[in-house]
Each structure stands twice: as structure tokens, then as C-alpha cells.
Write a protein that holds these residues in place. Structure first.
Motif, PDB file in Angstrom:
ATOM      1  N   ALA A 107       1.812  14.114  -8.904  1.00 33.24           N
ATOM      2  CA  ALA A 107       2.180  15.325  -8.163  1.00 33.24           C
ATOM      3  C   ALA A 107       2.190  16.547  -9.073  1.00 33.24           C
ATOM      4  CB  ALA A 107       3.526  15.138  -7.490  1.00 33.24           C
ATOM      5  N   HIS A 108       2.805  16.448 -10.234  1.00 35.22           N
ATOM      6  CA  HIS A 108       2.992  17.655 -11.033  1.00 35.22           C
ATOM      7  C   HIS A 108       2.520  17.541 -12.467  1.00 35.22           C
ATOM      8  CE1 HIS A 108       5.201  19.389  -7.789  1.00 35.22           C
ATOM      9  NE2 HIS A 108       6.078  18.416  -7.797  1.00 35.22           N
ATOM     10  N   THR A 109       3.003  16.491 -13.141  1.00 35.72           N
ATOM     11  CA  THR A 109       3.037  16.578 -14.596  1.00 35.72           C
ATOM     12  C   THR A 109       1.695  16.409 -15.300  1.00 35.72           C
ATOM     13  OG1 THR A 109       3.822  14.334 -14.432  1.00 35.72           O
ATOM     14  CG2 THR A 109       5.454  15.987 -14.944  1.00 35.72           C
ATOM     15  N   LEU A 110       0.971  15.357 -14.963  1.00 34.34           N
ATOM     16  CA  LEU A 110      -0.193  15.021 -15.775  1.00 34.34           C
ATOM     17  C   LEU A 110      -1.257  16.111 -15.741  1.00 34.34           C
ATOM     18  CD1 LEU A 110      -0.775  11.238 -15.085  1.00 34.34           C
ATOM     19  CD2 LEU A 110       0.137  12.303 -17.131  1.00 34.34           C
ATOM     20  N   ARG A 111      -1.849  16.359 -16.907  1.00 32.74           N
ATOM     21  CA  ARG A 111      -2.904  17.350 -17.009  1.00 32.74           C
ATOM     22  C   ARG A 111      -4.157  16.901 -16.255  1.00 32.74           C
ATOM     23  NH1 ARG A 111      -3.294  21.534 -21.114  1.00 32.74           N
ATOM     24  NH2 ARG A 111      -1.237  21.491 -22.012  1.00 32.74           N
ATOM     25  N   THR A 112      -4.392  15.579 -16.284  1.00 32.00           N
ATOM     26  CA  THR A 112      -5.623  15.049 -15.695  1.00 32.00           C
ATOM     27  C   THR A 112      -5.425  14.690 -14.217  1.00 32.00           C
ATOM     28  OG1 THR A 112      -4.892  12.931 -16.544  1.00 32.00           O
ATOM     29  CG2 THR A 112      -6.577  14.064 -17.806  1.00 32.00           C
ATOM     30  N   ARG A 113      -4.354  15.199 -13.602  1.00 29.88           N
ATOM     31  CA  ARG A 113      -4.002  14.706 -12.267  1.00 29.88           C
ATOM     32  C   ARG A 113      -5.085  14.939 -11.219  1.00 29.88           C
ATOM     33  NH1 ARG A 113      -0.783  19.171 -13.243  1.00 29.88           N
ATOM     34  NH2 ARG A 113      -0.881  20.853 -11.719  1.00 29.88           N
ATOM     35  N   HIS A 114      -5.798  16.072 -11.345  1.00 24.76           N
ATOM     36  CA  HIS A 114      -6.795  16.348 -10.303  1.00 24.76           C
ATOM     37  C   HIS A 114      -7.943  15.334 -10.355  1.00 24.76           C
ATOM     38  CE1 HIS A 114      -4.695  19.892  -9.113  1.00 24.76           C
ATOM     39  NE2 HIS A 114      -4.654  20.316 -10.375  1.00 24.76           N
ATOM     40  N   VAL A 115      -8.372  15.016 -11.571  1.00 25.05           N
ATOM     41  CA  VAL A 115      -9.437  14.026 -11.735  1.00 25.05           C
ATOM     42  C   VAL A 115      -8.947  12.661 -11.258  1.00 25.05           C
ATOM     43  CG1 VAL A 115     -10.932  12.885 -13.406  1.00 25.05           C
ATOM     44  CG2 VAL A 115     -10.311  15.290 -13.723  1.00 25.05           C
ATOM     45  N   LEU A 116      -7.713  12.307 -11.664  1.00 26.40           N
ATOM     46  CA  LEU A 116      -7.184  10.991 -11.302  1.00 26.40           C
ATOM     47  C   LEU A 116      -7.012  10.839  -9.791  1.00 26.40           C
ATOM     48  CD1 LEU A 116      -4.584  10.440 -14.164  1.00 26.40           C
ATOM     49  CD2 LEU A 116      -6.723   9.236 -13.807  1.00 26.40           C
ATOM     50  N   ARG A 117      -6.554  11.928  -9.143  1.00 27.48           N
ATOM     51  CA  ARG A 117      -6.402  11.855  -7.684  1.00 27.48           C
ATOM     52  C   ARG A 117      -7.731  11.497  -7.034  1.00 27.48           C
ATOM     53  NH1 ARG A 117      -3.145  17.410  -6.231  1.00 27.48           N
ATOM     54  NH2 ARG A 117      -1.320  17.011  -7.502  1.00 27.48           N
ATOM     55  N   ALA A 118      -8.797  12.171  -7.450  1.00 28.13           N
ATOM     56  CA  ALA A 118     -10.123  11.914  -6.877  1.00 28.13           C
ATOM     57  C   ALA A 118     -10.543  10.472  -7.155  1.00 28.13           C
ATOM     58  CB  ALA A 118     -11.128  12.896  -7.464  1.00 28.13           C
ATOM     59  N   LEU A 119     -10.250  10.022  -8.383  1.00 26.75           N
ATOM     60  CA  LEU A 119     -10.649   8.682  -8.792  1.00 26.75           C
ATOM     61  C   LEU A 119      -9.965   7.612  -7.936  1.00 26.75           C
ATOM     62  CD1 LEU A 119     -12.568   8.259 -11.147  1.00 26.75           C
ATOM     63  CD2 LEU A 119     -10.619   7.534 -12.525  1.00 26.75           C
TER      64      LEU A 119
ATOM     65  N   VAL B 114       0.833  -1.203   0.000  1.00 27.26           N
ATOM     66  CA  VAL B 114       0.000   0.000   0.000  1.00 27.26           C
ATOM     67  C   VAL B 114       0.870   1.256   0.000  1.00 27.26           C
ATOM     68  CG1 VAL B 114      -0.364   0.472   2.474  1.00 27.26           C
ATOM     69  CG2 VAL B 114      -2.217   0.843   0.840  1.00 27.26           C
ATOM     70  N   ASN B 115       2.034   1.196   0.666  1.00 26.91           N
ATOM     71  CA  ASN B 115       2.892   2.381   0.683  1.00 26.91           C
ATOM     72  C   ASN B 115       3.611   2.565  -0.647  1.00 26.91           C
ATOM     73  OD1 ASN B 115       2.790   3.724   3.428  1.00 26.91           O
ATOM     74  ND2 ASN B 115       3.007   1.569   3.984  1.00 26.91           N
ATOM     75  N   ALA B 116       4.031   1.460  -1.243  1.00 23.72           N
ATOM     76  CA  ALA B 116       4.674   1.568  -2.556  1.00 23.72           C
ATOM     77  C   ALA B 116       3.667   2.087  -3.587  1.00 23.72           C
ATOM     78  CB  ALA B 116       5.230   0.219  -2.990  1.00 23.72           C
ATOM     79  N   ALA B 117       2.453   1.537  -3.548  1.00 22.04           N
ATOM     80  CA  ALA B 117       1.441   1.975  -4.512  1.00 22.04           C
ATOM     81  C   ALA B 117       1.063   3.433  -4.272  1.00 22.04           C
ATOM     82  CB  ALA B 117       0.205   1.084  -4.420  1.00 22.04           C
ATOM     83  N   GLY B 118       0.878   3.795  -2.999  1.00 26.58           N
ATOM     84  CA  GLY B 118       0.500   5.177  -2.676  1.00 26.58           C
ATOM     85  C   GLY B 118       1.580   6.153  -3.103  1.00 26.58           C
ATOM     86  N   LEU B 119       2.847   5.801  -2.834  1.00 26.46           N
ATOM     87  CA  LEU B 119       3.957   6.672  -3.199  1.00 26.46           C
ATOM     88  C   LEU B 119       4.068   6.778  -4.721  1.00 26.46           C
ATOM     89  CD1 LEU B 119       6.367   8.364  -2.331  1.00 26.46           C
ATOM     90  CD2 LEU B 119       7.720   6.288  -2.154  1.00 26.46           C
TER      91      LEU B 119
ATOM     92  N   ARG C  91      10.852  22.251  -5.469  1.00 31.64           N
ATOM     93  CA  ARG C  91      11.308  21.924  -6.810  1.00 31.64           C
ATOM     94  C   ARG C  91      12.760  22.353  -7.011  1.00 31.64           C
ATOM     95  NH1 ARG C  91       8.254  23.799 -12.206  1.00 31.64           N
ATOM     96  NH2 ARG C  91      10.129  25.036 -12.380  1.00 31.64           N
ATOM     97  N   GLU C  92      13.116  23.458  -6.374  1.00 34.91           N
ATOM     98  CA  GLU C  92      14.493  23.962  -6.526  1.00 34.91           C
ATOM     99  C   GLU C  92      15.523  22.938  -6.060  1.00 34.91           C
ATOM    100  OE1 GLU C  92      15.368  27.683  -4.742  1.00 34.91           O
ATOM    101  OE2 GLU C  92      14.805  28.801  -6.529  1.00 34.91           O
ATOM    102  N   LEU C  93      15.170  22.166  -5.001  1.00 30.63           N
ATOM    103  CA  LEU C  93      16.124  21.173  -4.491  1.00 30.63           C
ATOM    104  C   LEU C  93      16.385  20.108  -5.544  1.00 30.63           C
ATOM    105  CD1 LEU C  93      14.862  20.665  -0.846  1.00 30.63           C
ATOM    106  CD2 LEU C  93      16.815  21.993  -1.624  1.00 30.63           C
ATOM    107  N   LEU C  94      15.312  19.685  -6.217  1.00 32.97           N
ATOM    108  CA  LEU C  94      15.471  18.662  -7.253  1.00 32.97           C
ATOM    109  C   LEU C  94      16.237  19.221  -8.442  1.00 32.97           C
ATOM    110  CD1 LEU C  94      11.889  17.181  -6.992  1.00 32.97           C
ATOM    111  CD2 LEU C  94      14.016  16.112  -6.259  1.00 32.97           C
ATOM    112  N   GLU C  95      15.994  20.488  -8.736  1.00 36.91           N
ATOM    113  CA  GLU C  95      16.727  21.115  -9.844  1.00 36.91           C
ATOM    114  C   GLU C  95      18.198  21.286  -9.483  1.00 36.91           C
ATOM    115  OE1 GLU C  95      13.142  23.624 -11.968  1.00 36.91           O
ATOM    116  OE2 GLU C  95      14.566  24.678 -10.708  1.00 36.91           O
TER     117      GLU C  95
ATOM    118  N   TYR D 103       1.244  10.899   0.796  1.00 38.79           N
ATOM    119  CA  TYR D 103       2.499  11.187   0.095  1.00 38.79           C
ATOM    120  C   TYR D 103       2.411  12.443  -0.764  1.00 38.79           C
ATOM    121  CZ  TYR D 103       4.083   6.845   1.960  1.00 38.79           C
ATOM    122  OH  TYR D 103       4.430   5.868   2.848  1.00 38.79           O
ATOM    123  N   LEU D 104       1.208  12.735  -1.277  1.00 43.25           N
ATOM    124  CA  LEU D 104       1.050  13.995  -2.010  1.00 43.25           C
ATOM    125  C   LEU D 104       1.322  15.173  -1.083  1.00 43.25           C
ATOM    126  CD1 LEU D 104      -2.085  13.529  -4.287  1.00 43.25           C
ATOM    127  CD2 LEU D 104       0.224  14.099  -5.026  1.00 43.25           C
TER     128      LEU D 104
END
Lengths: 285, 388
Positions: free
Chosen positions: A89-101, A77-82, A179-183, A170-171
Motif C-alpha cells: 500500500a505505502h512503503t515499498l519503493r518497488t510497490r508499483h512494479v510488484l502490484r502489476a507482477l 485468497v482473501n488473506a493473501a490478497g489482504l 493515514r491520520e486515523l492510524l496516526e 483491498y488496495l
């Protein structure tokens, strides 16, 4: 500074009294029954540690099954959730819908989820039909009806149901990874995997602590999904501590013995949570 | 030592207006090059394009002559100092300084020696085992610099690295940065919105506005010969005064002041035409300090600000609303929130004179300006017009 006076007590006392009355007192009284042979009808007599020794002799398979299930569930469950959180978290355009789903299964009753999956995993259910349709008919089997697949099937159903809930944890944790840290790491020369392992994962530590502790507790206390999916069967193969306590106490009428196992269960949960918090929290910064 | 080049680079996010619009630049080996402009002008985007954190919509990024447009940051081997430092909070100072070395597989012993060397260079020697949360802003800034230096990259990219420090620390860090650059000699691209940093640090600076390059020149050149009214207004503090004037046969009619000018300093437009005139506050001087061919202006002081060594005298000149609009358009004052009020009946101009000139608000003051100190710009578009 002005002293707060009696007002804060007015807010605290009712809640504290209720907790004490309906949770703590019965729990302590129940704990006392663990040292008796009470059957719910006749008056209990003191048996010392007999219930505990009996459990260590007869109930160890239940502990093993609970640990296996907890291990599969906590990791899964933690691997799947993460994974879901990182993907959404960022990229997908449909992320808000998918999160709810992905969150929907977590807010559905465990019983409903269990009935849906009993249907899917049935010998004549859609899963086996699909396997046959794609030419994997030899892999079709009674998933919930045999010892070697039933426990894993229960774990998969639970992961399916609660991955979205852990995704939320995890979100929230990922919000704290700038983001700056990753950059900065990217410019330092770190590839995607290094950035995840060196930057994202360590900064997700608080979320990992919460995620694993919560999933461990719910795995140890697991009852309703197992009851609805397999009823503890086949032949006790999916019995967990939760279903075992229920069976012994309410089906077999062994209230004293059930209390003893329940007491051990509470102790085990507390111990596991403490160990995890210690391991994952690491040095305080 | 690395040279950097940009050829017709355009950066457009999702079909919006270009954040970087057809920018071509050559940055020489070992140069300290400053990108300066108001916020939102595209300077940070340009820096990210150089780092490889963004890919341009079109155009080419070159390093030492070879095309690196498609290379990842790792392969470009540049180091970046971020505005908020981007210090890894879960690592010690030493861990932060050495992270780039570890990732790039530098042997442990060598990495440790380089971390130690950089820590000593920046005065971080005693802090190597500390966590970032226990450091001050100035110390964090040094760690960010140190992380870049330890890597020995081909170039440093710095994104407003001093903007989070207090004014006093900023001045000393500016001096340290300059020393460091002289010592290390590595090509540095430095982004700032602070024209003082641009003037003091860079061997050359590029002024950007709305993604477009306005002028690339040495700081003194930007100050003395701004390519247009926007650069003139952006470089210099307090900013240049602007007024709309009418050319005459023998000089200028400047907001009611009659300026007679020698032929070589007259505006390059026909008599009767309008021209935008710029005068730096420090060029409005007391008559005796301005030289013998200076043009006199008698003004009434409205506001006086004492700066210690100098004082700023503000005086009103009459102004029609349309003139205010022309000036605002030519200098792109809408880009800068501190721009002059548009449409009011008068405009306050500013003179910077020594503090020993005794003036109080309400006093009449005689000022003078050298004819050679007048800057001429086209009223439409603001391009610089050379003197006749």
C-alpha cells in the motif's frame, strides 16, 4: 423536475431483453428439467423430487469437497490478497512494479495456469526435485495424484492465481483508510497489531464483503481449474459441484439430474452470498 | 505537567531541503505554546516530531529533561488533536473518547467514568452513543478534544484544530480552548497559520519560516518588537507597511515624506544610507490622536474599506522597482501569496483610523505617526535594527 420521458427506456430495453432471452428464459426452462428424467435423447417424463433425493443420497461427498475447497480458497485468497495489499500500500519503493507482477496470474487463462501447475506438481516435477535437492526427499509426493493432497493443491493453485486480483480489491479499500486515523491510534497508544485490528480491519469491511462474496461464488462454481488439474480425480477426490454437474449431464447424459444439482448449486451460492453480506456488513452507518 | 525541549532538531525528507532546520526550543510546564507560520514552514512537522510520529534526522527531543527522541508515541504519552479531527468513523462518540484508555489498559469502570466526565466537560453527554457521521463540524472538534483530554496525557499537541470551523464558531472555540487550558493546566503546543490565534491563545509563540525559527516571544513582544521584517509582516492584521527610506542627519526621507525625528528615534545608520522602515497601519493616525511630536504625512486616499468601528485607508506612495524587490526579499513576501505587488510604479500603504474620520477616495488626508512607532530593519536580510 422534468420527467425523463422515454429516452432512458431506449437504453435499458435492449439489454434487458437480451438478458431475459439468453439468460433468464433458458435458466427457467433448464430448472424445469430438474424435475424430469430427461437424457437428452428421449422425451422427458416427470419424476417429481426424485433427482433431488438421489443427490442427497449419493452426492453428499461432492458437497463436502466443494465446501472444503471453498473454505480453503476463500480464507486463503482473501488473506493473501489482504497481506499483499498491506505490504504494497505505502512503503515499498518497488510497490508499483510488484502490484502489476502479482496481478499477472489473474489475467492468464485458468487453463494455462493449470497446465503450468500440473507440471510443477508432477511426481517428477520441479517441486519434488527441489524438495529432494534440499534433503526433504521423503516429503516428495504425487501432489495431484492422491486424495489427501489433491484438494489442497487445487486450492493453492487457485489462491496463487487470484491473490493479485483480491489484492486490488483491498488496495482500493485501503485508500479509504485515512493515514491520520492510524496516526491518531498510534498517538492513543495502539501498537501495529491493535491499529490493524481496531482501525484498518473495521474500515476495510466493505472490501472484505466484496472479497469474500466474490471468492465464495467463484469457489462454488469452480470448474475449469479442477478439470485441467485433476479432471476431478483421483477417483472423484477433487470433484466439485461444478465438475459433478458436468460429468452427470454431459458425460453420463443425465440432463434432468444435472439440472437438479445445478439448481441446488445456484441456490447454495445465493444463500452463501446473502449470509456473508449480512454477517460482514453489520450495522449500516 | 511536562516541560518540552528541542535541541538542534533537523528534519530532512529524502535529501530535500530541511522541513525543520536546526530548531532549539524550551517549552515550560503548563505553558500554552503556539507554533505559527505560513503554510509549509515546518510547524506541523515540528509537532509530529514532538508526538513521535516522525524521527528527526538529527537533534534531540526532551520531555521533563529526559531524551525521548527514540520513543514511540505510545511511550511519550502525549495526545494529539488533528486538523481533520481523525475521529474513528466506525466507533461511537463514547468509543472514540475511550479508545486511548482502552488501549492503555485503564480498567473499564474507571474508563467509563472518565469518558463521562470529559463528555460533560465538553457538552457531549447526550452524544455518547451517536456515530461521528451524524455530528456537526463543531461537535467533531469537541470529540477530538475530548479524546485527548480523557487520556490525561503529559501534553496536548494541537495541529490547526480550529481551521475547519466557520469563522463564528472559531471565535467561540478559541475562548473555550483558553478556558480549558486554564482549567486543566496541561502543557499545550498549538500549531496554527492564523496569527490571530497565535496572538490570542499563546502565552508564548514561535514564528517559523522555511523550517527556521524566526523569533520566540510573548505575543505582545512579537507585535511590538518583531525580530525581523518577516515576523513584522506576518504578525498583525492588516500587515505592517514597509517602505525603503534614506537616513538623514535629522531624520528620514521616507518615500518622499520628510520625517524629522528626535535623536533617540533615528535609524541606527549613517546619513545617506538606506534603511527599511515598518509602520503598523494602526500607528498611522489622525494628527490630533498621534501626540505633539508626531510626524505629519499628507496623503491622497485611493481606497477606503469600512470595518465598522474602524476604516482602512489605502494611499499610494511612489516606489522604484528595485525598492519593491528589496522589500519583498526582506519580508519574504514570496512566502505569503497576499504580499504586495513587486515592481509596480507605486505601492499602496494602509492606515487604520476610526470610522468617524470622514474620508472618501480621492480626498487628501493628513495622517501622523509617532517617531517611537517606526520599526527599522536592515534592507538586506530584514534583521531588526534598534533605534539610535
Amino acid at each position: 423536475m422534468k420527467r425523463p420521458g422515454a429516452v432512458p427506456w431506449l437504453f435499458v430495453v435492449p439489454a434487458a431483453a437480451l438478458t431475459l432471452l439468453i439468460l433468464l428464459v433458458p435458466s427457467l426452462v433448464g430448472a424445469a428439467y430438474a424435475f424430469t428424467d430427461w437424457d437428452g435423447l428421449t422425451s422427458p417424463s416427470w419424476v417429481g423430487l426424485a433427482n433431488f433425493t438421489e443427490f442427497f443420497d449419493d452426492g453428499s461427498h461432492v458437497v463436502g469437497q466443494t465446501l472444503i475447497l471453498a473454505g480453503l480458497y476463500v480464507v486463503g485468497v482473501n488473506a493473501a490478497g489482504l497481506g499483499l495489499a498491506l505490504g504494497l500500500a505505502h512503503t515499498l519503493r518497488t510497490r508499483h512494479v510488484l502490484r502489476a507482477l502479482f496481478l499477472v496470474p489473474a489475467v492468464v487463462s485458468p487453463l494455462v495456469v493449470a497446465y503450468i501447475w500440473t507440471f510443477i506438481l508432477d511426481v517428477d516435477g520441479p517441486l519434488n526435485e527441489i524438495l529432494e535437492a534440499v534433503g526433504l526427499g521423503s516429503s516428495a509426493q504425487p501432489w495431484l495424484g492422491q486424495r489427501n493432497t489433491a484438494l489442497a493443491a487445487v486450492a493453492i493453485v487457485m489462491v496463487w492465481q487470484f491473490a493479485g486480483y483480491h489484492m486490488l480489491i483491498y488496495l482500493a479499500g485501503l485508500q479509504g483508510v485515512q493515514r491520520e486515523l492510524l496516526e491518531a491510534a498510534e498517538v492513543d497508544g495502539a501498537g501495529p497489531w491493535r491499529r490493524f485490528a481496531d482501525i484498518t480491519l473495521p474500515l476495510l469491511r466493505p472490501a472484505l464483503v466484496i472479497g469474500t462474496v466474490l471468492s465464495t461464488i467463484s469457489a462454488f462454481l469452480l470448474f475449469d481449474q479442477v478439470m485441467a488439474l485433476t479432471g476431478g480425480g483421483p477417483s472423484g477426490g477433487t470433484d466439485t459441484l461444478g465438475t459433478y454437474v458436468y460429468e452427470q449431464t454431459f458425460v453420463n447424459g443425465r440432463y434432468g439430474y444435472g439440472s437438479a444439482v445445478a439448481l441446488l448449486l445456484v441456490g447454495g451460492v445465493c444463500l452463501a452470498a446473502l449470509v456473508q453480506m449480512r454477517l460482514l456488513r453489520g450495522r449500516r452507518s | 505537567m511536562t516541560s518540552i525541549g528541542l535541541d538542534h532538531v533537523v528534519m530532512r525528507y529524502d535529501g530535500t531541503q530541511a522541513a525543520v532546520d536546526d530548531v532549539s526550543l524550551e517549552i515550560e510546564e503548563g505553558e500554552f505554546f503556539v507554533l505559527v507560520g505560513p503554510s509549509g514552514c515546518g510547524k506541523s512537522t515540528l509537532l509530529r516530531l514532538l508526538a513521535g510520529l516522525e524521527r528527526p534526522s538529527s537533534g534531540t527531543v526532551r520531555m521533563d529533561g529526559s531524551d525521548v527522541t527514540e520513543l514511540t508515541p505510545r511511550l511519550r504519552d502525549v495526545a494529539m488533536v488533528f486538523q481533520n479531527y481523525a475521529i474513528y468513523p466506525h466507533m461511537t462518540v463514547g468509543g472514540n473518547l475511550g479508545y486511548g484508555l482502552k488501549v492503555r489498559g485503564v480498567p473499564k469502570r474507571e474508563a467509563a467514568a472518565r469518558v463521562r466526565e470529559v463528555a460533560d466537560l465538553l457538552g457531549l453527554g447526550d452524544l455518547l452513543k451517536r456515530r461521528p457521521t451524524t455530528l456537526s463540524g463543531g461537535q467533531l472538534q469537541r470529540v477530538a478534544m475530548g479524546r485527548a483530554i480523557a487520556r490525561r496525557p503529559r501534553a496536548y499537541l494541537m495541529d490547526e484544530p480550529l481551521s475547519n470551523l466557520d469563522a463564528k464558531l472559531r471565535v467561540s472555540m478559541r475562548a473555550e480552548l483558553e478556558q480549558l487550558h486554564r482549567r486543566l493546566g496541561v502543557t499545550t503546543v498549538y500549531v496554527t497559520h492564523d496569527q490571530v490565534e497565535a496572538m490570542t491563545l499563546g502565552s508564548r509563540a514561535a514564528v517559523l519560516r522555511a523550517g527556521e525559527l524566526q523569533q520566540v516571544a510573548a505575543p505582545q513582544e512579537l507585535y511590538a518588537r518583531p525580530a525581523n521584517a518577516f515576523v513584522a509582516a506576518f504578525i498583525g492584521s492588516p500587515p505592517m507597511n514597509f517602505a525603503l527610506a534614506t537616513a538623514r542627519e535629522d531624520g528620514l526621507d521616507l518615500a518622499g515624506f520628510d520625517l524629522r525625528l528626535p535623536a533617540e528615534h533615528r535609524p541606527p545608520v549613517a546619513a545617506g544610507e538606506r534603511v527599511l522602515v515598518g509602520i503598523r497601519p494602526e500607528e498611522l493616525r489622525a494628527p490630533q490622536a498621534a501626540g505633539k511630536d508626531a510626524c505629519a504625512l499628507r496623503v491622497t486616499c485611493a481606497v477606503r474599506q469600512n470595518l465598522g468601528a474602524d476604516q482602512l485607508l489605502f494611499f499610494p506612495v511612489p516606489q522604484l522597482p528595485y525598492e519593491a524587490a528589496v522589500i519583498a526579499r526582506a519580508t519574504f513576501a514570496e512566502d505569503r501569496p497576499a504580499g504586495p505587488a513587486v515592481g509596480s510604479g507605486e505601492r499602496l500603504l494602509c492606515a487604520r483610523v476610526p470610522a468617524d474620520v470622514s474620508v472618501e477616495p480621492g480626498d487628501t488626508v493628513d495622517l501622523a505617526v509617532r517617531p517611537g512607532a517606526l520599526h527599522y530593519f536592515a534592507p538586506d536580510g530584514g534583521a531588526r535594527l534598534p533605534s539610535a
